[in-house]
Design a protein around this motif. Structure first.
Motif: not given
Length: 252
Positions: A66-79
């Motif tokens: 869940g934490q990894q997905l949250s981090t990945l979501g933040g990365t994608v949101a920043g693109l």
């Protein structure tokens, strides 16, 4: 004297003789059975405890994911995002799904010599007649060509329909181009990837990349492309003795 089917406990009838040994034997059997049940209960308790530990471990792993997905979501949101890139994402997902369901085949189509890019009669641009290539027969269609023009002229690549260049802009590493789907200089390879989405006739997506044009993407409402024009940016007449080969690789 009769005995029970389980554990062999004595069952007295009125005619049976009552003896102490029989009582003691029954009590011994009952005590042994209870001891066995206690041991089994202890074993099950250990297994339950072990399962609890496994569940706790799985909970930790799920929490970590869940934490990894949250981090990945933040990365994608920043693109950086745009409507065109979102459409490309959906197109690629659809193409990928079809690739998984369909047995893929490839087809190579070469346009060389007089059938390749050649100067038009008015010498306004080089033209390639690709009307034999039906774009929406393919899942993905790759195109590659290179030039060896004598001047340091800048060119734009434009698709054509009915023999006339189609106006289409694109987003590229050089910014927004409004004169074609690629900008390049001679003596450089130009590669394009089209996503017609087999069987559909809605829109045409195109990725291009070259040493001088960088990377770019464009999308426009699908019209059956029947050719391509290489147009000089300066508007000067092109040399009619140059011919450039082009190759298409289609994935069906």
């Amino acid at each position: 004297m009769k005995q029970t089917d389980q554990y062999g406990l004595n069952q007295w009838d009125l005619s049976d003789r009552i003896r102490m040994e029989d009582f003691n034997a029954d009590n011994f059997k009952i005590a042994a059975a209870l001891a066995g049940l206690d041991a089994r209960a202890d074993g099950l308790g250990g297994q339950v405890s072990g399962l609890g530990g496994q569940i706790a471990t799985l909970d930790g792993q799920v929490s970590g994911l869940g934490q990894q997905l949250s981090t990945l979501g933040g990365t994608v949101a920043g693109l950086p995002t745009s409507a065109s890139l979102e459409k490309l994402k959906m197109t690629l997902q659809d193409a990928d799904a079809k690739l998984q369901e369909t047995k893929l085949g490839t087809e190579t189509i070469r346009f060389g010599g007089d059938k390749g890019f050649h100067a038009t009669a008015d010498k306004k641009y080089f033209f390639l007649d690709s009307s034999s290539v039906k774009f929406n027969d393919y899942l993905i269609l790759f195109m590659q060509f290179s030039m060896s023009y004598s001047d340091d002229e800048i060119f734009y690549l434009q698709p054509t329909s009915g023999g006339r260049p189609l106006a289409c802009g694109c987003i590229s590493t050089e910014g927004v181009l409004d004169k074609g789907i690629a900008k390049f200089i001679h003596s450089r390879n130009v590669c394009l990837a089209f996503f017609p989405v087999k069987g559909l006739a809605r829109q045409l997506n195109c990725l291009f990349f070259s040493q001088t044009a960088g990377l770019g993407y464009c999308i426009y409402n699908f019209i059956q492309v029947d050719g391509f024009a290489i147009v000089p940016a300066s508007g000067k007449a092109v040399n009619d003795y140059f011919h450039y080969d082009a190759t298409f690789l289609g994935i069906k």
